[in-house]
Design a protein around this motif. Sequence first.
Motif: not given
Length: 450
Positions: A301-330
């Motif tokens: 429960q104490g785990t965070t993972s900044p830059g990995r499916l991280q919520l940045l904004g609402i109305a509209p929803t904005v997510i950020v994810d590093a996804a910097h290679n094909p494996h991560g993009a998939r």
Amino acid sequence: MSDQDRADAVYETLLSRAGERWVQPRKERTARLLELLGDPQSTYRVVHITGTNGKTSTARMIESLLRAHGLRTGLFTSPHLERFTERIMIDGEPIQDAAVADAWDDIEPFVGLVDAELAAAGEEPLTFFELLTALAFAAAADAPVDVLVLEVGMGGAWDSTNTADGDVAVFAPIDIDHADRLGDTIAKIAEVKAGIIKDGAAVVSARQTPEAEAVLRRVAAERGASIAFEGQDFALREQRLAVGGQQISLQGLAGEYAEEYLPLYGAHQGFNATLAIAAVESLIGGATKPIAADIVADGLQGTTSPGRLQLLGIAPTVIVDAAHNPHGARALAEALRDNFDFDEWGIVLGVLADKDAEGIVAALAPAATHIFATAPDSDRANDADAIADLVEAAGQRVTVHPSLQDAADAAREWAASADRRAVVIAGSVVLAGQAIALAETEDWKSGWRA
């Protein structure tokens, strides 16, 4: 001079060195510097993590689980999203500026000595990452920590982090990445990464391709190390969506853990958590004692993972994810499909030139309604027009934007103009860091304002 100014001056000194992408297959010179410092990396236990994707998230989970045991922890990961002190965490927080500066003051007198030895041998001076690794090791010893969770910079065998002896070697999924440096087949890459396995260590691994698994089993046997694989020796049994993340049940190496809450999105994060628990079981109790239920709950429960499916904004929803290679993009495309209830995604995409942009686009284009091509703020950035050409070739709608600011404005406006639309910013750790800073400055969580 303030502590922040002192720490920033250290970073500027590191930046004056050969850059992070300038990697020589050598660890001896880092070892020489550490020897002069009294080998600080030998003063604590080490969990060493390599792989192609999921390293940082898994490392952060391991650190959180160890901290939940009451241990004093260090965590060394790369790259950073906003400030370099994020790379060296002490007890779950970025290292204090004063601690960085003080550790550098201890190291600096020996840097010139090692540089001179290198010059005499016809070699290049110590690099950015070699010095950063030594700085992390020294700072962790000064803290002092009980355990350092250590993420490989690149590869394994000759990476400067491999000057530490990992009590536990952890392998996230191995895929093709940095093929120019590590090899052009899974087996070759696995061979380099297997270099972190030390004599008598415990090895835990995510599921791997048969080629990678064969290499890891062989090297573990050669080193007299135990080895365990997800899906064979421990396993994720069940995962389902929960508010703000997921509920997981798993079989560890020493115990069963049911209905644990993980505050992260994405099927891959459930597998990362399973790997992290097996690693902690291996370090504490030699994989023979289950982790207490309250410790698992607190750690996950104490785990965070900044830059990995991280919520940045609402109305509209904005997510950020590093996804910097094909494996991560998939993995990102799968998470967008399975974890979120939107009809249309706008993807702000910026990729570095040394990455497989074509593979990233191929993975993400089917998940997008509109791609907003841009470029990370880096001299290594791939041209936005080149990204757009790849998107067009994939048959997807695309517009080109000169900066993240312009691309994010356009994407957020597009998403706000209709129901059930959302935005994801992806393709680069550098871009992710920019997006996090921009979202905070502009307060994207208060909604779109034209």
